[in-house]
Scaffold this motif. Structure first.
Motif, PDB file in Angstrom:
ATOM      1  N   VAL A   1      64.738 -13.675  -4.118  1.00  0.00           N
ATOM      2  CA  VAL A   1      64.470 -12.490  -4.934  1.00  0.00           C
ATOM      3  C   VAL A   1      64.219 -12.929  -6.363  1.00  0.00           C
ATOM      4  O   VAL A   1      64.968 -13.746  -6.914  1.00  0.00           O
ATOM      5  CB  VAL A   1      65.660 -11.500  -4.910  1.00  0.00           C
ATOM      6  CG1 VAL A   1      65.407 -10.319  -5.841  1.00  0.00           C
ATOM      7  CG2 VAL A   1      65.937 -11.017  -3.499  1.00  0.00           C
ATOM      8  N   ILE A   2      63.153 -12.389  -6.954  1.00  0.00           N
ATOM      9  CA  ILE A   2      62.915 -12.533  -8.398  1.00  0.00           C
ATOM     10  C   ILE A   2      63.265 -11.178  -8.979  1.00  0.00           C
ATOM     11  O   ILE A   2      62.645 -10.169  -8.640  1.00  0.00           O
ATOM     12  CB  ILE A   2      61.452 -12.922  -8.696  1.00  0.00           C
ATOM     13  CG1 ILE A   2      61.153 -14.305  -8.106  1.00  0.00           C
ATOM     14  CG2 ILE A   2      61.197 -12.898 -10.213  1.00  0.00           C
ATOM     15  CD1 ILE A   2      59.715 -14.757  -8.266  1.00  0.00           C
ATOM     16  N   LEU A   3      64.268 -11.139  -9.839  1.00  0.00           N
ATOM     17  CA  LEU A   3      64.892  -9.891 -10.255  1.00  0.00           C
ATOM     18  C   LEU A   3      64.874  -9.678 -11.759  1.00  0.00           C
ATOM     19  O   LEU A   3      65.434 -10.486 -12.508  1.00  0.00           O
ATOM     20  CB  LEU A   3      66.345  -9.882  -9.754  1.00  0.00           C
ATOM     21  CG  LEU A   3      67.229  -8.710 -10.097  1.00  0.00           C
ATOM     22  CD1 LEU A   3      66.688  -7.424  -9.472  1.00  0.00           C
ATOM     23  CD2 LEU A   3      68.650  -8.973  -9.607  1.00  0.00           C
ATOM     24  N   ASP A   4      64.239  -8.589 -12.181  1.00  0.00           N
ATOM     25  CA  ASP A   4      64.310  -8.169 -13.582  1.00  0.00           C
ATOM     26  C   ASP A   4      65.658  -7.476 -13.769  1.00  0.00           C
ATOM     27  O   ASP A   4      66.141  -6.781 -12.863  1.00  0.00           O
ATOM     28  CB  ASP A   4      63.154  -7.205 -13.894  1.00  0.00           C
ATOM     29  CG  ASP A   4      63.090  -6.809 -15.362  1.00  0.00           C
ATOM     30  OD1 ASP A   4      63.817  -7.384 -16.195  1.00  0.00           O
ATOM     31  OD2 ASP A   4      62.299  -5.908 -15.674  1.00  0.00           O
ATOM     32  N   LEU A   5      66.273  -7.632 -14.904  1.00  0.00           N
ATOM     33  CA  LEU A   5      67.575  -7.006 -15.140  1.00  0.00           C
ATOM     34  C   LEU A   5      67.456  -5.582 -15.677  1.00  0.00           C
ATOM     35  O   LEU A   5      68.316  -4.751 -15.421  1.00  0.00           O
ATOM     36  CB  LEU A   5      68.408  -7.856 -16.109  1.00  0.00           C
ATOM     37  CG  LEU A   5      68.856  -9.201 -15.565  1.00  0.00           C
ATOM     38  CD1 LEU A   5      69.649  -9.962 -16.628  1.00  0.00           C
ATOM     39  CD2 LEU A   5      69.671  -9.041 -14.304  1.00  0.00           C
ATOM     40  N   MET A   6      66.407  -5.307 -16.431  1.00  0.00           N
ATOM     41  CA  MET A   6      66.261  -3.990 -17.054  1.00  0.00           C
ATOM     42  C   MET A   6      65.297  -3.146 -16.214  1.00  0.00           C
ATOM     43  O   MET A   6      64.079  -3.248 -16.361  1.00  0.00           O
ATOM     44  CB  MET A   6      65.773  -4.142 -18.493  1.00  0.00           C
ATOM     45  CG  MET A   6      66.780  -4.882 -19.356  1.00  0.00           C
ATOM     46  SD  MET A   6      66.308  -5.028 -21.089  1.00  0.00           S
ATOM     47  CE  MET A   6      65.032  -6.253 -21.000  1.00  0.00           C
ATOM     48  N   LEU A   7      65.878  -2.352 -15.325  1.00  0.00           N
ATOM     49  CA  LEU A   7      65.102  -1.545 -14.390  1.00  0.00           C
ATOM     50  C   LEU A   7      65.486  -0.075 -14.528  1.00  0.00           C
ATOM     51  O   LEU A   7      66.609   0.242 -14.923  1.00  0.00           O
ATOM     52  CB  LEU A   7      65.397  -1.985 -12.952  1.00  0.00           C
ATOM     53  CG  LEU A   7      64.999  -3.396 -12.560  1.00  0.00           C
ATOM     54  CD1 LEU A   7      65.667  -3.776 -11.249  1.00  0.00           C
ATOM     55  CD2 LEU A   7      63.489  -3.480 -12.436  1.00  0.00           C
ATOM     56  N   PRO A   8      64.581   0.829 -14.146  1.00  0.00           N
ATOM     57  CA  PRO A   8      64.965   2.241 -14.105  1.00  0.00           C
ATOM     58  C   PRO A   8      65.910   2.494 -12.931  1.00  0.00           C
ATOM     59  O   PRO A   8      65.808   1.835 -11.895  1.00  0.00           O
ATOM     60  CB  PRO A   8      63.624   2.958 -13.909  1.00  0.00           C
ATOM     61  CG  PRO A   8      62.726   1.944 -13.292  1.00  0.00           C
ATOM     62  CD  PRO A   8      63.196   0.610 -13.788  1.00  0.00           C
TER      63      PRO A   8
END
Length: 156
Positions: free
Chosen positions: A50-57
């Protein structure tokens, strides 16, 4: 069969660019723009990474990370603009396999993906009971014990 990567990123241009690059490198890619869709995709078919952004809606990347890890020990690369040392350290201490800051180099990201997948594959292949032997010397990779003619050796 190509390894499947789930990209969790709400910035469409970033997600599409990363997906295109990884697909050109032979990976199968799925994009989830928010936490709800990321969980659905993960549960439907767990990815190799998984490539995961931390700031998500909605659900934050931190919440998603914890949800993913409760379900499987999948490698996670955090890809985020959160550059503070405290954030980087927290991500790595939580168990992220890597932490990449935006803006980033696509070539470097691909190299990091390959490295994390290689480590993950090696860890899966190495059975805890595996042992190496050479004559009377035995190295138990699971327990980290070394014996010679059945007697334990003390090594530094």
């Amino acid at each position: 069969m190509p390894e499947r990567i789930l990209i969790v990123e709400d910035e469409n241009s970033v997600a599409e660019a990363v997906a295109y690059t990884l697909e050109c490198e032979g990976f199968e890619v799925e994009i989830a723009p928010d936490g709800r869709r990321a969980l659905e995709a993960f549960e439907a078919r767990p990815p190799a990474l998984v490539i995961l952004d931390l700031m998500l809606p909605g659900l934050s990347g931190w919440q998603l990370f914890n949800a993913f890890r409760r379900q499987a020990d999948v490698p996670v690369i955090m890809l985020t603009a959160r550059a503070a040392e405290a954030d980087r350290v927290a991500g790595l201490e939580m168990g992220a396999d890597d932490y990449v800051l935006k803006p980033f180099s696509m070539r470097e990201l691909v190299a990091r993906v390959r490295t994390v997948l290689r480590r993950s594959t090696r860890a899966e292949q190495q059975e805890p009971d595996d042992a190496l032997t050479a004559g009377d010397l035995r190295v138990d990779l699971g327990s980290h014990e070394v014996t010679l003619s059945g007697r334990p050796l003390s090594l530094s």
